[in-house]
Design an enzyme around this catalytic site. Structure first.
Site, PDB file in Angstrom:
ATOM      1  N   ALA A   1       1.786  -3.696   2.708  1.00 57.07           N
ATOM      2  CA  ALA A   1       0.379  -3.687   2.284  1.00 57.07           C
ATOM      3  C   ALA A   1       0.169  -2.762   1.091  1.00 57.07           C
ATOM      4  O   ALA A   1      -0.902  -2.207   0.898  1.00 57.07           O
ATOM      5  CB  ALA A   1      -0.511  -3.256   3.443  1.00 57.07           C
TER       6      ALA A   1
ATOM      7  N   ARG B   1      -6.670  -9.567  -7.814  1.00 60.90           N
ATOM      8  CA  ARG B   1      -7.377 -10.848  -7.961  1.00 60.90           C
ATOM      9  C   ARG B   1      -8.590 -10.970  -7.039  1.00 60.90           C
ATOM     10  O   ARG B   1      -9.353 -11.925  -7.147  1.00 60.90           O
ATOM     11  CB  ARG B   1      -6.411 -12.012  -7.725  1.00 60.90           C
ATOM     12  CG  ARG B   1      -5.607 -12.360  -8.966  1.00 60.90           C
ATOM     13  CD  ARG B   1      -4.581 -13.429  -8.674  1.00 60.90           C
ATOM     14  NE  ARG B   1      -3.508 -12.922  -7.833  1.00 60.90           N
ATOM     15  CZ  ARG B   1      -2.565 -13.690  -7.283  1.00 60.90           C
ATOM     16  NH1 ARG B   1      -2.593 -14.992  -7.478  1.00 60.90           N
ATOM     17  NH2 ARG B   1      -1.617 -13.160  -6.542  1.00 60.90           N
TER      18      ARG B   1
ATOM     19  N   ALA C   1     -45.071  -9.029  25.106  1.00 60.71           N
ATOM     20  CA  ALA C   1     -44.893  -9.310  23.678  1.00 60.71           C
ATOM     21  C   ALA C   1     -45.353  -8.123  22.853  1.00 60.71           C
ATOM     22  O   ALA C   1     -46.349  -7.488  23.171  1.00 60.71           O
ATOM     23  CB  ALA C   1     -45.694 -10.550  23.298  1.00 60.71           C
TER      24      ALA C   1
ATOM     25  N   THR D   1       8.594  -6.417  -3.184  1.00 60.13           N
ATOM     26  CA  THR D   1       8.659  -6.550  -1.724  1.00 60.13           C
ATOM     27  C   THR D   1       9.946  -5.959  -1.139  1.00 60.13           C
ATOM     28  O   THR D   1       9.927  -5.380  -0.048  1.00 60.13           O
ATOM     29  CB  THR D   1       8.540  -8.031  -1.320  1.00 60.13           C
ATOM     30  OG1 THR D   1       9.447  -8.807  -2.124  1.00 60.13           O
ATOM     31  CG2 THR D   1       7.123  -8.558  -1.527  1.00 60.13           C
TER      32      THR D   1
ATOM     33  N   GLY E   1       7.377 -18.949  -3.185  1.00 60.84           N
ATOM     34  CA  GLY E   1       8.807 -19.154  -3.401  1.00 60.84           C
ATOM     35  C   GLY E   1       9.257 -20.378  -2.600  1.00 60.84           C
ATOM     36  O   GLY E   1       8.591 -20.794  -1.650  1.00 60.84           O
TER      37      GLY E   1
HETATM   38  C1  UD1 Z   1       5.976 -13.248  -2.097  1.00 64.16           C
HETATM   39  C2  UD1 Z   1       7.400 -13.835  -2.083  1.00 64.16           C
HETATM   40  C3  UD1 Z   1       7.326 -15.354  -2.179  1.00 64.16           C
HETATM   41  C4  UD1 Z   1       6.469 -15.906  -1.055  1.00 64.16           C
HETATM   42  C5  UD1 Z   1       5.083 -15.248  -1.104  1.00 64.16           C
HETATM   43  C6  UD1 Z   1       4.267 -15.663   0.085  1.00 64.16           C
HETATM   44  C7  UD1 Z   1       8.816 -12.140  -3.123  1.00 64.16           C
HETATM   45  C8  UD1 Z   1       9.552 -11.732  -4.326  1.00 64.16           C
HETATM   46  N1  UD1 Z   1       8.143 -13.289  -3.195  1.00 64.16           N
HETATM   47  O1  UD1 Z   1       5.433 -13.483  -3.387  1.00 64.16           O
HETATM   48  O2  UD1 Z   1       8.618 -15.912  -2.104  1.00 64.16           O
HETATM   49  O3  UD1 Z   1       6.349 -17.303  -1.151  1.00 64.16           O
HETATM   50  O4  UD1 Z   1       5.207 -13.824  -1.067  1.00 64.16           O
HETATM   51  O5  UD1 Z   1       2.965 -15.164  -0.042  1.00 64.16           O
HETATM   52  O6  UD1 Z   1       8.863 -11.452  -2.116  1.00 64.16           O
HETATM   53  N2  UD1 Z   1       3.836  -5.635  -1.540  1.00 64.16           N
HETATM   54  C9  UD1 Z   1       4.159  -4.305  -1.320  1.00 64.16           C
HETATM   55  N3  UD1 Z   1       4.785  -3.608  -2.315  1.00 64.16           N
HETATM   56  C10 UD1 Z   1       5.090  -4.168  -3.513  1.00 64.16           C
HETATM   57  C11 UD1 Z   1       4.771  -5.527  -3.721  1.00 64.16           C
HETATM   58  C12 UD1 Z   1       4.154  -6.240  -2.716  1.00 64.16           C
HETATM   59  O7  UD1 Z   1       3.877  -3.762  -0.269  1.00 64.16           O
HETATM   60  O8  UD1 Z   1       5.654  -3.462  -4.354  1.00 64.16           O
HETATM   61  C13 UD1 Z   1       3.183  -6.379  -0.468  1.00 64.16           C
HETATM   62  C14 UD1 Z   1       1.829  -6.910  -0.884  1.00 64.16           C
HETATM   63  O9  UD1 Z   1       0.809  -5.986  -0.536  1.00 64.16           O
HETATM   64  C15 UD1 Z   1       1.722  -8.181  -0.050  1.00 64.16           C
HETATM   65  C16 UD1 Z   1       3.159  -8.651   0.087  1.00 64.16           C
HETATM   66  O10 UD1 Z   1       3.964  -7.520  -0.183  1.00 64.16           O
HETATM   67  O11 UD1 Z   1       1.228  -7.914   1.245  1.00 64.16           O
HETATM   68  C17 UD1 Z   1       3.503  -9.787  -0.863  1.00 64.16           C
HETATM   69  O12 UD1 Z   1       3.331  -9.372  -2.188  1.00 64.16           O
HETATM   70  P1  UD1 Z   1       2.856 -10.363  -3.315  1.00 64.16           P
HETATM   71  O13 UD1 Z   1       2.840  -9.649  -4.597  1.00 64.16           O
HETATM   72  O14 UD1 Z   1       1.602 -11.046  -2.897  1.00 64.16           O
HETATM   73  O15 UD1 Z   1       4.060 -11.437  -3.315  1.00 64.16           O
HETATM   74  P2  UD1 Z   1       4.050 -12.865  -3.913  1.00 64.16           P
HETATM   75  O16 UD1 Z   1       4.153 -12.759  -5.384  1.00 64.16           O
HETATM   76  O17 UD1 Z   1       2.927 -13.634  -3.369  1.00 64.16           O
END
Ligand code: UD1
Ligand code: CA
Length: 453
Positions: free
Chosen positions: A12, A18, A366, A84, A144
């Site tokens: 999170a 966005r 009332a 992630t 992905g």
């Molecule tokens: C990610 C996946 C993608 C998948 C999609 C589903 C990767 C590289 N890609 O992309 O394959 O289809 O989710 O929704 O993993 N977060 C962190 N730290 C960070 C970055 C993100 O905690 O440095 C958390 C975000 O808060 C979020 C989650 O990870 O809860 C996903 O991050 P987000 O940037 O939305 O990933 P997507 O680009 O959607």
């Protein structure tokens, strides 16, 4: 049951820019709960030995929500957020070194316990290093994709890198992944930095595992479960999906709802079979409706218990701390707050009952108002069983009306009324026979003189 111990990591740390309102994404509401509370509640149902939430520095408000909705959860800070894969690395110290690790996203709130159990079991059964939860959303853009060689999952490919063919496969990475804890540690250590976004992708663990000869697998889930939130429009869509699913569950369970599409439910509201919910009723968190109760149209309830055979509304508002006991009746344009309404008691029209206890069978006329607030503090009103409060009474709290007492209509009651007493607290009426006609003559004459001058 899958391999223990189970560690769950909830990601999170993302900014959620966005959403365009400056609020951390995971604190946006769905069915009256934050997205994060939904995810943590589902996570807790799996009874993990470890539960870790990854946050970015400065996310104090989110940390508070974590403590509030899952007190046993640990918080890991990812500073700065670099993807992630990097996020799971930030939680590494909090995870058990063996067993399973399940990764969830704080912005994907519709996952069910059963689906997650299925994913964990599949990983276990295949002795896979990584198991991916796949979905087929109607609009796959942004997700992905899963690449297979024969039956075997060999790679997760981000959309921008996917071939035309792979993009059209429709099978997407929900983001939820389960790992073998020991092998996860070494996969995380080997993740490459993706220069194009300056991030470590958790998704790269699949290709890395396969290169080492470790098996990976996928489990498909109903697409709604994997839907995440990236914009206000998606949040509204998710709310719609959530409401539809919950209404269907309640109908299945025997709740009577002739127009379910107009009823708005909250995440934790409990409605027993045989309760009747008329059209256009809004439930906020903390509501419990017992069997046989009727909630008439256009009522709004929050933090309230409605016991069996009680009737609410139409157009009633029950606020937190309200308990309406069996067979009691709260009618139109009645507002209650921190009020216990005794069995069979009635407040049928136009009243405010705040910080009040109302005895069994009492009748609230009332226009009755409990004047509970003096500008500084709230005070209680106690009304005994069988008391009768006449219309338009103002009960100035703190005040007690004894059981069986009678308060005359229009009274402003500032002193306690003993049991079975009659209280009249209003100016005495004066009636003057014939004076209406005389008054009318006088007024007419004045009006005449004005029009001549
Ligand atoms: C990610 C996946 C993608 C998948 C999609 C589903 C990767 C590289 N890609 O992309 O394959 O289809 O989710 O929704 O993993 N977060 C962190 N730290 C960070 C970055 C993100 O905690 O440095 C958390 C975000 O808060 C979020 C989650 O990870 O809860 C996903 O991050 P987000 O940037 O939305 O990933 P997507 O680009 O959607
Ligand atoms: Ca996302």
């Amino acid at each position: 049951m899958s391999q223990r111990p189970l560690s769950i990591v909830v990601l999170a740390a993302g900014k959620g820019t966005r959403m365009r309102n400056g609020r951390p994404k995971v604190l946006h509401p769905l069915a009256g709960w934050t997205l994060l509370r939904h995810v943590l509640t589902t996570a807790r149902k799996l009874e993990p030995e470890r539960l870790v939430v990854v946050l970015a520095p400065g996310m104090e408000e989110v940390a508070r929500e974590v403590r509030d909705s899952a007190p046993q959860a640990r918080i890991a800070v990812q500073d700065p957020p670099l993807g992630t894969g990097h996020a799971v690395s930030a939680a590494r110290g909090e995870l058990a070194e063996h067993g399973s690790v399940l990764v969830l996203y704080g912005d994907t709130p519709l996952l069910s316990r059963d689906t997650l159990m299925r994913l964990l079991a599949a990983r276990d059964e295949a002795d896979a290093a990584v198991a991916v939860l796949a979905i087929r959303p109607p609009d796959p853009s942004g997700y992905g994709r899963l690449r297979f060689a024969g039956d075997a999952l060999v790679e997760l490919v981000e959309e921008r890198h996917a071939s035309f063919e792979l993009k059209n496969s429709g099978l997407c990475n929900s983001g939820v992944m389960a790992f073998d804890a020991a092998r996860l540690q070494s996969l995380l250590a080997a993740l490459p930095l993706r220069e194009e976004k300056n991030e470590y992708y958790l998704t790269d663990t699949v290709a890395l595992a396969v290169a080492r000869g470790w098996r990976c697998c996928a489990v498909e889930a109903p697409w709604v479960e994997g839907v995440g939130v990236n914009s206000q429009a998606q949040l509204a869509e998710l709310e719609r999906l959530w409401q539809e699913r919950r209404r269907a569950e309640l109908l299945d369970a025997g709740v009577v709802m002739p127009a379910p599409e107009t009823v708005f439910l909250a995440a934790d509201c409990e409605i027993e079979a045989g309760a009747v919910i008329e059209p256009y009723v809004v439930f906020r968190p903390g509501v419990r409706i017992h069997s046989g109760a009727v909630i008439h149209a256009f009522s709004h309830l929050e933090g309230a218990v409605v016991e069996t055979n009680a009737a609410i509304g139409p157009f009633a508002r029950l606020r937190p701390g309200t308990v309406v006991k069996a067979g009691a009746r709260i009618g139109n344009f009645v507002e209650t707050k921190a009020a216990v309404v005794g069995p069979g008691a009635k407040a049928n029209h136009l009243a405010y009952l705040g910080d009040a206890t109302i005895g069994a069978g009492a009748n609230i006329g009332a226009g009755t108002i409990t004047c509970n607030y003096d500008g500084f503090a709230k005070h209680r009103t106690e009304i005994g069983p069988g008391a009768f409060i006449g219309s338009n009474a103002a009960l100035v709290a703190p005040v007690r009306i004894g059981g069986g007492a009678f308060v005359a209509a229009g009274s402003t009651v500032t002193e306690d009324v003993p049991e079975d007493a009659l209280a009249i607290a209003r100016a005495r009426q004066q009636t003057r026979p014939g004076r209406a006609a005389l008054l009318r003559q006088k007024l007419q004459k004045q009006s005449h003189q004005r029009s001549k001058s």
